[in-house]
Motif scaffolding. Structure first.
Motif, PDB file in Angstrom:
ATOM      1  N   LEU A  69       0.822  -1.208   0.000  1.00 57.52           N
ATOM      2  CA  LEU A  69       0.000   0.000   0.000  1.00 57.52           C
ATOM      3  C   LEU A  69       0.861   1.265   0.000  1.00 57.52           C
ATOM      4  O   LEU A  69       0.490   2.275  -0.596  1.00 57.52           O
ATOM      5  CB  LEU A  69      -0.953  -0.007   1.192  1.00 57.52           C
ATOM      6  N   SER A  70       2.030   1.190   0.586  1.00 61.28           N
ATOM      7  CA  SER A  70       2.917   2.350   0.623  1.00 61.28           C
ATOM      8  C   SER A  70       3.399   2.762  -0.774  1.00 61.28           C
ATOM      9  O   SER A  70       3.873   3.877  -0.970  1.00 61.28           O
ATOM     10  CB  SER A  70       4.132   2.059   1.512  1.00 61.28           C
ATOM     11  N   ILE A  72       1.412   3.017  -3.458  1.00 64.14           N
ATOM     12  CA  ILE A  72       0.192   3.264  -4.219  1.00 64.14           C
ATOM     13  C   ILE A  72       0.428   4.232  -5.376  1.00 64.14           C
ATOM     14  O   ILE A  72      -0.175   4.097  -6.441  1.00 64.14           O
ATOM     15  CB  ILE A  72      -0.955   3.747  -3.299  1.00 64.14           C
ATOM     16  N   LEU A  90      -3.137  -4.116  -4.413  1.00 66.26           N
ATOM     17  CA  LEU A  90      -2.481  -3.376  -3.339  1.00 66.26           C
ATOM     18  C   LEU A  90      -2.576  -4.205  -2.067  1.00 66.26           C
ATOM     19  O   LEU A  90      -3.646  -4.687  -1.696  1.00 66.26           O
ATOM     20  CB  LEU A  90      -3.166  -2.016  -3.114  1.00 66.26           C
ATOM     21  N   PRO A  92      -2.352  -4.305   1.868  1.00 68.23           N
ATOM     22  CA  PRO A  92      -2.310  -3.450   3.057  1.00 68.23           C
ATOM     23  C   PRO A  92      -1.271  -3.950   4.054  1.00 68.23           C
ATOM     24  O   PRO A  92      -0.939  -5.142   4.061  1.00 68.23           O
ATOM     25  CB  PRO A  92      -3.729  -3.554   3.637  1.00 68.23           C
ATOM     26  N   LYS A  94       0.352  -5.293   7.503  1.00 67.58           N
ATOM     27  CA  LYS A  94      -0.170  -6.171   8.556  1.00 67.58           C
ATOM     28  C   LYS A  94      -0.376  -5.352   9.825  1.00 67.58           C
ATOM     29  O   LYS A  94       0.454  -4.526  10.187  1.00 67.58           O
ATOM     30  CB  LYS A  94       0.786  -7.311   8.809  1.00 67.58           C
TER      31      LYS A  94
END
Length: 96
Positions: A69-70, A72, A90, A92, A94
């Motif tokens: 996700l970082s 994106i 994507l 996410p 944990k």
């Protein structure tokens, strides 16, 4: 993608992220007896069957591009580049 289908195979299009116009060699369709179809809305059972095929490992969705996700922004850039096949995923972070 038509080149990799077996004789008598089916190609189902349900989106057009590359735009409304595409170029295909029509000979591929008739020489391999392929079926080219569009799909928009299907009966609910179609989705249930699809999920069961995936769960049994009979088919695998194409998801060649996964991003944390970082990343994106990179995923969005690659998506807009329209050079991918299949879905982009994507992941996410944990939660501890």
């Amino acid at each position: 993608m038509l080149d990799i289908l077996k004789r008598g195979g089916r190609y189902i299009a349900s989106g057009a992220i590359a735009g409304p116009i595409c170029e295909i060699d029509i000979r591929t369709l008739y020489l391999k007896d392929l079926t080219l179809m569009g799909a928009t809305v299907q009966e609910e059972i179609v989705f249930e069957n699809l999920v069961s095929y995936i769960e049994r490992g009979e088919i695998r969705p194409i998801a060649p591009n996964t991003y944390p996700l970082s990343e994106i922004q990179q995923a969005q850039s690659d998506f807009l580049g329209k050079k991918h096949t299949g879905k982009m995923v994507l992941i996410p972070p944990k939660i501890s």
